[in-house]
Write an enzyme that holds these catalytic residues in place. Structure first.
Site, PDB file in Angstrom:
ATOM      1  N   TRP A  21     -11.082  54.054  66.773  1.00 52.41           N
ATOM      2  CA  TRP A  21     -10.936  54.496  68.138  1.00 52.41           C
ATOM      3  C   TRP A  21     -12.181  54.184  69.018  1.00 52.41           C
ATOM      4  O   TRP A  21     -11.971  53.652  70.067  1.00 52.41           O
ATOM      5  CB  TRP A  21     -11.067  56.075  67.794  1.00 52.41           C
ATOM      6  CG  TRP A  21     -10.666  56.821  69.079  1.00 52.41           C
ATOM      7  CD1 TRP A  21     -10.591  56.418  70.217  1.00 52.41           C
ATOM      8  CD2 TRP A  21     -10.937  58.427  69.375  1.00 52.41           C
ATOM      9  NE1 TRP A  21     -10.323  57.311  71.179  1.00 52.41           N
ATOM     10  CE2 TRP A  21     -10.754  58.655  70.452  1.00 52.41           C
ATOM     11  CE3 TRP A  21     -11.132  59.280  68.286  1.00 52.41           C
ATOM     12  CZ2 TRP A  21     -10.572  59.846  71.237  1.00 52.41           C
ATOM     13  CZ3 TRP A  21     -11.358  60.572  69.143  1.00 52.41           C
ATOM     14  CH2 TRP A  21     -10.975  60.905  70.326  1.00 52.41           C
ATOM     15  N   ASP A  52      -7.470  51.660  60.615  1.00 52.87           N
ATOM     16  CA  ASP A  52      -6.562  52.535  61.371  1.00 52.87           C
ATOM     17  C   ASP A  52      -6.989  52.187  62.681  1.00 52.87           C
ATOM     18  O   ASP A  52      -8.140  52.155  63.381  1.00 52.87           O
ATOM     19  CB  ASP A  52      -7.297  53.907  61.040  1.00 52.87           C
ATOM     20  CG  ASP A  52      -5.969  55.106  61.607  1.00 52.87           C
ATOM     21  OD1 ASP A  52      -4.830  55.056  61.394  1.00 52.87           O
ATOM     22  OD2 ASP A  52      -6.754  55.495  62.568  1.00 52.87           O
ATOM     23  N   TYR A  57      -6.174  53.788  71.828  1.00 54.13           N
ATOM     24  CA  TYR A  57      -7.584  53.559  71.793  1.00 54.13           C
ATOM     25  C   TYR A  57      -8.038  52.275  72.731  1.00 54.13           C
ATOM     26  O   TYR A  57      -7.743  51.177  72.451  1.00 54.13           O
ATOM     27  CB  TYR A  57      -8.028  53.373  70.320  1.00 54.13           C
ATOM     28  CG  TYR A  57      -7.743  54.440  69.469  1.00 54.13           C
ATOM     29  CD1 TYR A  57      -7.508  55.860  69.749  1.00 54.13           C
ATOM     30  CD2 TYR A  57      -7.605  54.313  68.081  1.00 54.13           C
ATOM     31  CE1 TYR A  57      -7.137  56.702  68.965  1.00 54.13           C
ATOM     32  CE2 TYR A  57      -7.451  55.235  66.962  1.00 54.13           C
ATOM     33  CZ  TYR A  57      -7.189  56.347  67.500  1.00 54.13           C
ATOM     34  OH  TYR A  57      -7.017  57.577  66.606  1.00 54.13           O
ATOM     35  N   GLN A 177      -1.775  62.110  59.007  1.00 56.30           N
ATOM     36  CA  GLN A 177      -3.180  62.098  59.439  1.00 56.30           C
ATOM     37  C   GLN A 177      -3.717  63.332  60.197  1.00 56.30           C
ATOM     38  O   GLN A 177      -3.580  63.421  61.285  1.00 56.30           O
ATOM     39  CB  GLN A 177      -3.210  60.630  60.171  1.00 56.30           C
ATOM     40  CG  GLN A 177      -4.741  60.543  60.634  1.00 56.30           C
ATOM     41  CD  GLN A 177      -4.883  58.969  61.331  1.00 56.30           C
ATOM     42  OE1 GLN A 177      -5.764  59.123  62.350  1.00 56.30           O
ATOM     43  NE2 GLN A 177      -4.434  57.904  60.971  1.00 56.30           N
ATOM     44  N   TYR A 205      -8.962  62.151  59.329  1.00 52.80           N
ATOM     45  CA  TYR A 205      -9.682  61.653  60.427  1.00 52.80           C
ATOM     46  C   TYR A 205     -11.087  62.216  60.530  1.00 52.80           C
ATOM     47  O   TYR A 205     -11.025  63.488  60.426  1.00 52.80           O
ATOM     48  CB  TYR A 205      -9.037  61.003  61.497  1.00 52.80           C
ATOM     49  CG  TYR A 205      -8.578  62.366  62.671  1.00 52.80           C
ATOM     50  CD1 TYR A 205      -9.286  63.078  63.365  1.00 52.80           C
ATOM     51  CD2 TYR A 205      -7.099  62.459  62.256  1.00 52.80           C
ATOM     52  CE1 TYR A 205      -8.825  63.904  64.164  1.00 52.80           C
ATOM     53  CE2 TYR A 205      -6.694  63.487  63.407  1.00 52.80           C
ATOM     54  CZ  TYR A 205      -7.734  64.205  64.324  1.00 52.80           C
ATOM     55  OH  TYR A 205      -7.052  65.311  65.064  1.00 52.80           O
ATOM     56  N   GLY A 206     -12.145  61.519  61.301  1.00 52.51           N
ATOM     57  CA  GLY A 206     -13.136  62.315  61.727  1.00 52.51           C
ATOM     58  C   GLY A 206     -14.168  62.610  60.498  1.00 52.51           C
ATOM     59  O   GLY A 206     -14.666  63.658  60.713  1.00 52.51           O
ATOM     60  N   LYS A 216     -27.818  60.735  61.502  1.00 54.23           N
ATOM     61  CA  LYS A 216     -28.749  60.056  62.425  1.00 54.23           C
ATOM     62  C   LYS A 216     -28.565  60.829  63.866  1.00 54.23           C
ATOM     63  O   LYS A 216     -29.233  60.204  64.716  1.00 54.23           O
ATOM     64  CB  LYS A 216     -28.093  58.523  62.563  1.00 54.23           C
ATOM     65  CG  LYS A 216     -27.886  57.900  61.347  1.00 54.23           C
ATOM     66  CD  LYS A 216     -29.423  57.518  61.018  1.00 54.23           C
ATOM     67  CE  LYS A 216     -29.146  56.436  59.713  1.00 54.23           C
ATOM     68  NZ  LYS A 216     -30.258  56.502  58.575  1.00 54.23           N
ATOM     69  N   GLY A 281     -15.209  56.318  61.329  1.00 49.13           N
ATOM     70  CA  GLY A 281     -15.208  55.459  62.352  1.00 49.13           C
ATOM     71  C   GLY A 281     -16.544  54.842  62.423  1.00 49.13           C
ATOM     72  O   GLY A 281     -17.560  55.396  62.178  1.00 49.13           O
TER      73      GLY A 281
HETATM   74  P1  NAP Z   1     -16.232  59.776  62.721  1.00 49.82           P
HETATM   75  O1  NAP Z   1     -16.021  58.822  61.402  1.00 49.82           O
HETATM   76  O2  NAP Z   1     -16.366  61.265  62.478  1.00 49.82           O
HETATM   77  O3  NAP Z   1     -17.435  59.315  63.574  1.00 49.82           O
HETATM   78  C1  NAP Z   1     -17.663  58.103  63.949  1.00 49.82           C
HETATM   79  C2  NAP Z   1     -18.908  57.765  64.880  1.00 49.82           C
HETATM   80  O4  NAP Z   1     -19.740  58.174  63.840  1.00 49.82           O
HETATM   81  C3  NAP Z   1     -19.060  56.351  65.143  1.00 49.82           C
HETATM   82  O5  NAP Z   1     -18.268  56.047  66.356  1.00 49.82           O
HETATM   83  C4  NAP Z   1     -20.601  56.446  65.223  1.00 49.82           C
HETATM   84  O6  NAP Z   1     -21.007  56.766  66.377  1.00 49.82           O
HETATM   85  C5  NAP Z   1     -21.019  57.414  64.180  1.00 49.82           C
HETATM   86  N1  NAP Z   1     -21.313  56.853  62.703  1.00 49.82           N
HETATM   87  C6  NAP Z   1     -20.425  56.429  61.924  1.00 49.82           C
HETATM   88  N2  NAP Z   1     -21.156  55.912  60.859  1.00 49.82           N
HETATM   89  C7  NAP Z   1     -22.337  55.931  61.041  1.00 49.82           C
HETATM   90  C8  NAP Z   1     -23.746  55.575  60.316  1.00 49.82           C
HETATM   91  N3  NAP Z   1     -23.449  55.005  59.344  1.00 49.82           N
HETATM   92  N4  NAP Z   1     -25.017  56.125  61.137  1.00 49.82           N
HETATM   93  C9  NAP Z   1     -24.968  56.420  62.217  1.00 49.82           C
HETATM   94  N5  NAP Z   1     -23.747  56.982  63.018  1.00 49.82           N
HETATM   95  C10 NAP Z   1     -22.582  56.713  62.218  1.00 49.82           C
HETATM   96  O7  NAP Z   1     -15.239  59.230  63.275  1.00 49.82           O
HETATM   97  P2  NAP Z   1     -13.828  59.380  64.330  1.00 49.82           P
HETATM   98  O8  NAP Z   1     -13.940  57.707  65.065  1.00 49.82           O
HETATM   99  O9  NAP Z   1     -13.884  60.631  65.197  1.00 49.82           O
HETATM  100  O10 NAP Z   1     -12.796  59.407  63.444  1.00 49.82           O
HETATM  101  C11 NAP Z   1     -12.454  58.196  62.492  1.00 49.82           C
HETATM  102  C12 NAP Z   1     -11.119  57.544  62.783  1.00 49.82           C
HETATM  103  O11 NAP Z   1     -10.205  58.579  62.521  1.00 49.82           O
HETATM  104  C13 NAP Z   1     -10.954  57.181  64.260  1.00 49.82           C
HETATM  105  O12 NAP Z   1     -11.739  56.020  64.555  1.00 49.82           O
HETATM  106  C14 NAP Z   1      -9.408  56.948  64.143  1.00 49.82           C
HETATM  107  O13 NAP Z   1      -9.039  55.855  63.679  1.00 49.82           O
HETATM  108  C15 NAP Z   1      -9.122  58.014  63.685  1.00 49.82           C
HETATM  109  N6  NAP Z   1      -8.895  59.413  64.301  1.00 49.82           N
HETATM  110  C16 NAP Z   1      -7.531  59.863  64.536  1.00 49.82           C
HETATM  111  C17 NAP Z   1      -7.183  60.778  65.203  1.00 49.82           C
HETATM  112  C18 NAP Z   1      -5.968  61.229  65.488  1.00 49.82           C
HETATM  113  O14 NAP Z   1      -5.438  62.106  66.566  1.00 49.82           O
HETATM  114  N7  NAP Z   1      -4.968  60.968  64.598  1.00 49.82           N
HETATM  115  C19 NAP Z   1      -8.090  61.610  66.256  1.00 49.82           C
HETATM  116  C20 NAP Z   1      -9.715  61.161  65.736  1.00 49.82           C
HETATM  117  C21 NAP Z   1      -9.965  60.194  65.021  1.00 49.82           C
HETATM  118  P3  NAP Z   1     -21.821  55.907  67.585  1.00 49.82           P
HETATM  119  O15 NAP Z   1     -20.831  55.656  68.389  1.00 49.82           O
HETATM  120  O16 NAP Z   1     -22.948  57.317  67.962  1.00 49.82           O
HETATM  121  O17 NAP Z   1     -22.415  55.042  66.941  1.00 49.82           O
END
Ligand code: NAP
Length: 329
Positions: A21, A52, A57, A177, A205-206, A216, A281
């Site tokens: 995303w 994913d 997105y 999901q 997700y998330g 961090k 993500g």
């Molecule tokens: P998340 O894993 O909760 O957070 C992702 C963010 O965390 C990254 O963009 C990054 O932010 C930070 N991050 C990740 N690894 C890190 C690390 N090692 N050190 C420091 N910061 C880190 O993810 P999310 O993107 O919200 O959710 C994951 C995936 O689920 C999405 O990409 C998408 O594919 C899916 N999703 C689906 C829905 C749905 O409605 N179906 C909704 C939400 C998400 P920074 O940008 O600050 O670096």
């Protein structure tokens, strides 16, 4: 690494997937294509084999970048692509709404196949339940796409058990999901047991709660442009401080009990609660570094209770991810 079999796919997938995303830029303050492609390649190099994405997105951008990265990487047959359908948008007005009508889905699948530079989508998920189209009719459209060889597994996202019941009248449901992480646990009450009982794989997700659980995050962090964390109620004081205190306590706990960090605990929590795959993500290659520490250990039943105690002691005013839900027309 851990793997799981999702019926309908001819390969086992890793229990951690890369979510893209943020790589689309929209609602994440923009994107950097070079960095994004490198992140996808790094995730694949480290052994992740499921990615994913979604058409919405970045209004096509995330799928385009995933398509480009996979084309460059090769080995398409070893990698599972999960994408979504049934959100419509107007980019100029920055407006998004639900539309799971058969005509919308048919148009979207063709657009996604082009952007992803592939001839079949491994997992195809209805992004949000659309009350304006019967769930059974939406399901029948996905069943037809499967019959035509355009998708392999039909899935839904953000559906309740009742909505999944209705969907399953029109198609086999392989994947659901929903949101799930240490701070957002509502699915433990209904969606997760329903999926476990009915053999539906969960791609939750998330996992890091939009970076909060990365370890961090800091209270003086600012988010550029349209980054959704500017409107996420968890990132607003005084709540933000409560969540950051919880993260500090969870970090201490992970270190003392398992010699791990909170980022490892966050992913392990999701997997050990029974999710099939945790969507993580990332958009910077170095964010993939913690991956190996997520495997080869488990959270005990007593420690699940202790994590619950830490949350109760630190977060006085919990809030869920509801702010993300797009409207229906
Ligand atoms: P998340 O894993 O909760 O957070 C992702 C963010 O965390 C990254 O963009 C990054 O932010 C930070 N991050 C990740 N690894 C890190 C690390 N090692 N050190 C420091 N910061 C880190 O993810 P999310 O993107 O919200 O959710 C994951 C995936 O689920 C999405 O990409 C998408 O594919 C899916 N999703 C689906 C829905 C749905 O409605 N179906 C909704 C939400 C998400 P920074 O940008 O600050 O670096």
């Amino acid at each position: 690494m851990e793997y799981i079999r999702i019926p309908g796919l001819d390969k086992d997938v890793t229990r951690v997937a890369l979510g893209t995303w943020a790589i689309g830029g929209w609602m994440w303050g923009g994107t950097d294509e070079y960095e994004s492609v490198k992140t996808i390649h790094t995730a694949l190099d480290k052994g992740i084999n499921i990615i994913d994405t979604a058409p919405v997105y970045g209004f096509g951008r995330s799928e385009e970048i995933v398509g480009k990265a996979l084309k460059e990487y090769g080995k398409r047959e070893d990698i599972a692509i999960a994408t979504k359908t049934a959100l419509e948008w107007n980019a100029e007005q920055n407006a998004v709404w639900r539309n799971s009508s058969p005509s919308r889905i048919r148009q979207e699948v063709e657009d996604s196949l082009k952007r992803l530079q592939t001839d079949v989508i491994d997992i195809y998920q209805v992004h949000w339940p659309d009350p304006n189209t019967a769930f059974e009719e939406t399901a029948e459209t996905l069943a037809q796409l499967k019959g035509e060889g355009k998708i392999k597994v039909a899935g839904v996202s953000n559906y309740s058990p009742e909505q999944m019941d209705a969907f399953r009248k029109g198609a086999d449901l392989g994947v659901c999901q929903p949101p799930f992480n240490i701070f957002e646990r509502a699915i433990e009450q209904d969606v997760l047991p329903y999926c476990l009982d009915n053999g539906i794989a969960t791609l939750t997700y998330g996992a890091l709660c939009r970076g909060l659980l990365s370890g961090k995050m800091a209270s003086d962090r600012t988010f550029p442009g349209d980054d959704l964390r500017n409107v996420d109620p968890k990132f607003k004081q005084p709540r933000f401080e409560q969540y950051l205190t919880a993260v500090e306590r969870l970090q201490e706990f992970a270190k003392t009990r398992y010699n791990k960090d909170v980022v490892h605990l966050a992913i392990r929590f999701v997997l050990d609660k029974g999710a099939s795959v945790a969507l993580w993500g990332g958009r910077h290659p170095e964010e993939m570094n913690p991956l190996p520490g997520m495997f080869g250990w488990h959270i005990t039943a007593d420690d699940f209770k202790e994590i619950g105690n830490i949350l109760n002691e630190t977060i006085k005013d919990p809030v869920g991810p509801e702010f993300m839900a797009p409207p229906s027309k």
